[in-house]
Design an enzyme around this catalytic site. Structure first.
Site, PDB file in Angstrom:
ATOM      1  N   ASN A  33       0.821  -1.221   0.000  1.00 36.08           N
ATOM      2  CA  ASN A  33       0.000   0.000   0.000  1.00 36.08           C
ATOM      3  C   ASN A  33       0.858   1.276   0.000  1.00 36.08           C
ATOM      4  OD1 ASN A  33       0.971   0.103   2.598  1.00 36.08           O
ATOM      5  ND2 ASN A  33      -1.029   0.189   3.610  1.00 36.08           N
ATOM      6  N   ASN A  36       5.051   2.888   3.570  1.00 36.89           N
ATOM      7  CA  ASN A  36       6.432   3.218   3.953  1.00 36.89           C
ATOM      8  C   ASN A  36       7.408   2.986   2.798  1.00 36.89           C
ATOM      9  OD1 ASN A  36       8.390   4.096   5.816  1.00 36.89           O
ATOM     10  ND2 ASN A  36       8.976   1.990   6.297  1.00 36.89           N
ATOM     11  N   LEU A  60      -3.637  -4.526   2.945  1.00 39.59           N
ATOM     12  CA  LEU A  60      -4.013  -5.908   3.305  1.00 39.59           C
ATOM     13  C   LEU A  60      -5.100  -5.964   4.371  1.00 39.59           C
ATOM     14  CD1 LEU A  60      -0.442  -7.393   3.331  1.00 39.59           C
ATOM     15  CD2 LEU A  60      -2.272  -8.155   1.815  1.00 39.59           C
ATOM     16  N   LYS A  86       6.850  -1.102  11.200  1.00 37.85           N
ATOM     17  CA  LYS A  86       8.001  -1.694  11.899  1.00 37.85           C
ATOM     18  C   LYS A  86       8.768  -0.746  12.818  1.00 37.85           C
ATOM     19  CE  LYS A  86      11.399  -0.536   8.412  1.00 37.85           C
ATOM     20  NZ  LYS A  86      12.638  -0.867   7.750  1.00 37.85           N
ATOM     21  N   SER A 126      10.885 -11.496  13.966  1.00 35.32           N
ATOM     22  CA  SER A 126      11.962 -10.600  14.384  1.00 35.32           C
ATOM     23  C   SER A 126      12.596 -11.125  15.665  1.00 35.32           C
ATOM     24  CB  SER A 126      11.341  -9.223  14.637  1.00 35.32           C
ATOM     25  OG  SER A 126      12.182  -8.426  15.428  1.00 35.32           O
ATOM     26  N   TYR A 151       5.138  -3.093  18.834  1.00 36.54           N
ATOM     27  CA  TYR A 151       5.634  -3.686  17.585  1.00 36.54           C
ATOM     28  C   TYR A 151       6.066  -5.134  17.817  1.00 36.54           C
ATOM     29  CZ  TYR A 151       8.906  -5.187  14.041  1.00 36.54           C
ATOM     30  OH  TYR A 151       9.562  -5.945  13.099  1.00 36.54           O
ATOM     31  N   LYS A 155       4.607  -9.095  16.526  1.00 34.30           N
ATOM     32  CA  LYS A 155       5.349 -10.236  15.945  1.00 34.30           C
ATOM     33  C   LYS A 155       5.069 -11.496  16.749  1.00 34.30           C
ATOM     34  CE  LYS A 155       7.133  -8.091  12.498  1.00 34.30           C
ATOM     35  NZ  LYS A 155       6.574  -8.372  11.168  1.00 34.30           N
ATOM     36  N   ASN A 201      17.432   3.228  12.645  1.00 38.44           N
ATOM     37  CA  ASN A 201      18.346   2.089  12.801  1.00 38.44           C
ATOM     38  C   ASN A 201      19.786   2.539  12.587  1.00 38.44           C
ATOM     39  OD1 ASN A 201      15.707   0.386  11.374  1.00 38.44           O
ATOM     40  ND2 ASN A 201      16.540  -0.253  13.328  1.00 38.44           N
TER      41      ASN A 201
HETATM   42  P1  NAD Z   1       9.526  -1.700   5.095  1.00 40.44           P
HETATM   43  O1  NAD Z   1       8.680  -0.709   5.827  1.00 40.44           O
HETATM   44  O2  NAD Z   1      10.608  -1.198   4.227  1.00 40.44           O
HETATM   45  O3  NAD Z   1       8.598  -2.658   4.224  1.00 40.44           O
HETATM   46  C1  NAD Z   1       7.310  -3.034   4.605  1.00 40.44           C
HETATM   47  C2  NAD Z   1       6.387  -2.732   3.436  1.00 40.44           C
HETATM   48  O4  NAD Z   1       5.056  -3.138   3.756  1.00 40.44           O
HETATM   49  C3  NAD Z   1       6.336  -1.250   3.097  1.00 40.44           C
HETATM   50  O5  NAD Z   1       6.646  -1.087   1.732  1.00 40.44           O
HETATM   51  C4  NAD Z   1       4.901  -0.833   3.423  1.00 40.44           C
HETATM   52  O6  NAD Z   1       4.448   0.174   2.541  1.00 40.44           O
HETATM   53  C5  NAD Z   1       4.153  -2.134   3.302  1.00 40.44           C
HETATM   54  N1  NAD Z   1       2.951  -2.248   4.136  1.00 40.44           N
HETATM   55  C6  NAD Z   1       2.849  -2.009   5.474  1.00 40.44           C
HETATM   56  N2  NAD Z   1       1.601  -2.242   5.892  1.00 40.44           N
HETATM   57  C7  NAD Z   1       0.884  -2.643   4.800  1.00 40.44           C
HETATM   58  C8  NAD Z   1      -0.465  -3.025   4.596  1.00 40.44           C
HETATM   59  N3  NAD Z   1      -1.362  -3.023   5.585  1.00 40.44           N
HETATM   60  N4  NAD Z   1      -0.850  -3.381   3.346  1.00 40.44           N
HETATM   61  C9  NAD Z   1       0.025  -3.386   2.321  1.00 40.44           C
HETATM   62  N5  NAD Z   1       1.319  -3.018   2.465  1.00 40.44           N
HETATM   63  C10 NAD Z   1       1.745  -2.654   3.684  1.00 40.44           C
HETATM   64  O7  NAD Z   1      10.090  -2.721   6.188  1.00 40.44           O
HETATM   65  P2  NAD Z   1      11.207  -3.835   6.028  1.00 40.44           P
HETATM   66  O8  NAD Z   1      12.402  -3.407   6.782  1.00 40.44           O
HETATM   67  O9  NAD Z   1      11.331  -4.239   4.609  1.00 40.44           O
HETATM   68  O10 NAD Z   1      10.530  -4.991   6.877  1.00 40.44           O
HETATM   69  C11 NAD Z   1       9.807  -6.047   6.269  1.00 40.44           C
HETATM   70  C12 NAD Z   1       9.286  -6.964   7.338  1.00 40.44           C
HETATM   71  O11 NAD Z   1      10.375  -7.473   8.118  1.00 40.44           O
HETATM   72  C13 NAD Z   1       8.340  -6.314   8.349  1.00 40.44           C
HETATM   73  O12 NAD Z   1       7.349  -7.248   8.678  1.00 40.44           O
HETATM   74  C14 NAD Z   1       9.230  -6.038   9.529  1.00 40.44           C
HETATM   75  O13 NAD Z   1       8.489  -5.993  10.730  1.00 40.44           O
HETATM   76  C15 NAD Z   1      10.146  -7.239   9.492  1.00 40.44           C
HETATM   77  N6  NAD Z   1      11.424  -7.021  10.144  1.00 40.44           N
HETATM   78  C16 NAD Z   1      12.187  -5.957   9.786  1.00 40.44           C
HETATM   79  C17 NAD Z   1      13.409  -5.729  10.422  1.00 40.44           C
HETATM   80  C18 NAD Z   1      14.232  -4.532  10.070  1.00 40.44           C
HETATM   81  O14 NAD Z   1      15.080  -4.133  10.892  1.00 40.44           O
HETATM   82  N7  NAD Z   1      14.105  -3.936   8.903  1.00 40.44           N
HETATM   83  C19 NAD Z   1      13.835  -6.631  11.411  1.00 40.44           C
HETATM   84  C20 NAD Z   1      13.040  -7.712  11.748  1.00 40.44           C
HETATM   85  C21 NAD Z   1      11.824  -7.904  11.100  1.00 40.44           C
HETATM   86  C1  WQD Z   2      21.177  -1.129  16.923  1.00 38.96           C
HETATM   87  C2  WQD Z   2      22.150  -0.643  17.971  1.00 38.96           C
HETATM   88  C3  WQD Z   2      21.289   1.092  19.408  1.00 38.96           C
HETATM   89  C4  WQD Z   2      20.948   4.229  16.415  1.00 38.96           C
HETATM   90  C5  WQD Z   2      15.480  -2.738  15.940  1.00 38.96           C
HETATM   91  C6  WQD Z   2      14.175  -3.289  16.417  1.00 38.96           C
HETATM   92  C7  WQD Z   2      14.138  -4.769  16.189  1.00 38.96           C
HETATM   93  C8  WQD Z   2      14.441  -5.098  14.738  1.00 38.96           C
HETATM   94  C9  WQD Z   2      15.718  -4.480  14.302  1.00 38.96           C
HETATM   95  C10 WQD Z   2      12.378  -5.138  13.519  1.00 38.96           C
HETATM   96  C11 WQD Z   2      21.491  -0.420  19.334  1.00 38.96           C
HETATM   97  C12 WQD Z   2      22.464   1.584  18.585  1.00 38.96           C
HETATM   98  C13 WQD Z   2      21.209   3.008  17.024  1.00 38.96           C
HETATM   99  C14 WQD Z   2      21.736   5.358  16.778  1.00 38.96           C
HETATM  100  C15 WQD Z   2      22.988   3.951  18.278  1.00 38.96           C
HETATM  101  N1  WQD Z   2      13.458  -4.580  13.858  1.00 38.96           N
HETATM  102  N2  WQD Z   2      22.208   2.887  17.943  1.00 38.96           N
HETATM  103  N3  WQD Z   2      22.743   5.169  17.701  1.00 38.96           N
HETATM  104  O1  WQD Z   2      17.178  -1.567  18.295  1.00 38.96           O
HETATM  105  O2  WQD Z   2      18.697  -3.533  17.744  1.00 38.96           O
HETATM  106  O3  WQD Z   2      16.518  -3.351  16.689  1.00 38.96           O
HETATM  107  O4  WQD Z   2      15.679  -3.070  14.572  1.00 38.96           O
HETATM  108  O5  WQD Z   2      11.943  -6.179  13.867  1.00 38.96           O
HETATM  109  O6  WQD Z   2      12.858  -5.186  16.515  1.00 38.96           O
HETATM  110  O7  WQD Z   2      14.057  -3.019  17.795  1.00 38.96           O
HETATM  111  O8  WQD Z   2      18.266  -1.794  16.012  1.00 38.96           O
HETATM  112  O9  WQD Z   2      19.506  -0.341  14.486  1.00 38.96           O
HETATM  113  O10 WQD Z   2      17.905   0.714  16.141  1.00 38.96           O
HETATM  114  O11 WQD Z   2      20.022  -0.294  16.964  1.00 38.96           O
HETATM  115  O12 WQD Z   2      23.898   3.863  19.127  1.00 38.96           O
HETATM  116  O13 WQD Z   2      21.549   6.481  16.311  1.00 38.96           O
HETATM  117  O14 WQD Z   2      22.639   0.638  17.560  1.00 38.96           O
HETATM  118  O15 WQD Z   2      21.340   1.589  20.709  1.00 38.96           O
HETATM  119  O16 WQD Z   2      22.416  -0.813  20.309  1.00 38.96           O
HETATM  120  P1  WQD Z   2      17.683  -2.527  17.317  1.00 38.96           P
HETATM  121  P2  WQD Z   2      18.883  -0.357  15.826  1.00 38.96           P
END
Ligand code: NAD
Ligand code: WQD
Length: 343
Positions: A33, A36, A60, A86, A126, A151, A155, A201
């Protein structure tokens, strides 16, 4: 060629995974959609693979419109469900939006699988489901602790919804991939992390600081009980992560799963500290990073990294890239996308 539905295909991990799927002979359609992301990622995918990907701009949470897509494509063999909100901090501010988006999307995907007999699901979970784990590295058997944010709770809840649903509908199969810290970009620098929301991040904060979008950055705490005082994480290159999806889907399609829901950790199996990550960036780019040491960030776990033995043994997946590859590709992507914005 097996057809795969990728939800969230325009997002960061989804777009990289589409590239890997295409390179491994899959046909892909996407539902996103664009809450993001933008469809620009699809142009990058086309440049890399030569394949045009169709994205349905559908939420969705809208079951009717979601079902219409399944009606149109009766030959979908598997679904990779990335679509979710996320941002951890935002989820604390807007819990209902997160619960609605992430749970309604998940439930509708499962309903569609059941209705249209699509039997294979890969779900983006995650490492945040582990919370503050007592023992490191975490294995898939490590008990889940209290979620640290709405969040993370979505999960945990999605994992439970999948478990309960597949307990009833035994012809469905699912793999939940628990990603650790995904980072980096495709080697071509044609796709990368490009969120609409502000990046929090570590790796995008580092590259945005280096390129001058931010004046400086803060390392959140250097007084943790770790080898250099900063937090430890398991940074996994997004293309290695992408390939884990292809391997997991192939594993299901070939009927190699032992249970109809299985869980795999996706990390490199080694911890990297925040200060080590900064040093890796400085080493591969040859430029100093303007950072300061600040206070701890509330909610941060001290250290977490994966045990990846089960994933390697079952899926035959091994990560090929390290923190330096992450920093090099993230930096190339940052330069490319900033250049594109300016020029
Ligand atoms: P992202 O935001 O780049 O991608 C997610 C996509 O889903 C986006 O393009 C958004 O527009 C779309 N979206 C969200 N809600 C929607 C909905 N209701 N209908 C249709 N589209 C929708 O995020 P990402 O980093 O690519 O993450 C992908 C998946 O992996 C997520 O489920 C996230 O929670 C999980 N994840 C991400 C990380 C991370 O650090 N990036 C870590 C662990 C898990
Ligand atoms: C990494 C490390 C910060 C930014 C998150 C979500 C987790 C998963 C992955 C989705 C940490 C440090 C960060 C900054 C810093 N996502 N940091 N200065 O918090 O491990 O995990 O993303 O599922 O659920 O919580 O990732 O990249 O934010 O941080 O010092 O400006 O970097 O403190 O130790 P995190 P992060």
């Amino acid at each position: 060629m097996s057809k795969v539905l990728v939800t969230g295909g325009c997002g960061y991990i989804g777009s990289h995974t589409i590239v890997d799927l295409i390179e491994n002979g899959f046909e892909v359609i996407s539902i996103d959609n664009l809450s993001n992301s933008s469809e620009d990622a699809l142009l990058g995918i086309e440049k890399i693979t030569g394949k045009k990907i169709h994205n349905y701009r559908v939420d969705l949470a809208d079951r009717t419109r979601t079902f219409d897509i399944f009606e149109e494509h009766q030959d979908i063999k598997g679904i990779i469900h990335f679509a979710a909100l996320k941002a951890v901090g935002e989820s604390v501010e807007q819990p209902l939006r997160y619960f609605h988006n992430n749970l309604a999307g998940m439930i509708n995907v499962l309903m569609a699988m059941n209705t249209f007999e699509v039997n294979n699901l890969i779900f983006s979970s995650s490492c945040s489901v582990y919370g503050n784990a007592d023992h490191l590295p975490v294995t898939e058997e490590t008990p889940l602790k209290e979620a640290e944010s709405p969040y993370a709770r979505t999960k945990q809840m999605c994992e439970q919804i999948i478990e309960d649903t597949l307990h009833r509908y035994t012809s469905l199969n699912a793999i939940m991939l628990r990603y650790f810290n995904p980072a980096g970009a495709h080697e071509s620098a044609l796709i990368g992390e490009s969120p609409i929301n502000i990046a929090n991040n570590l790796v995008p904060v580092i590259t945005e600081t280096a390129i001058g979008k931010r004046e400086s950055m803060t390392v959140f705490g250097d007084d943790y009980p770790t080898r250099d005082g900063s937090c430890i994480r398991d940074y996994i290159h997004v293309m290695d992560l992408a390939n884990a999806h292809t391997k997991a889907l192939t594993y299901l399609l070939e009927g190699n799963n032992k249970l109809n829901t299985e869980i795999f950790n996706i990390g490199i199996g080694e911890g990297v500290s925040v200060l080590e990550a900064v040093q890796a960036f400085e080493k591969v780019t040859g430029q100093p990073l303007n950072y300061e040491i600040g206070p701890r960030r509330p909610g941060d776990v001290i250290a977490i990294y994966a045990n990846k033995n089960k994933t390697e043994q079952s899926l035959g997946w091994t990560p090929q890239r390290n923190i330096e590859d992450i920093m090099r590709t993230a930096w190339e992507w940052e330069q490319k996308r900033t250049g594109a914005t300016i020029g």
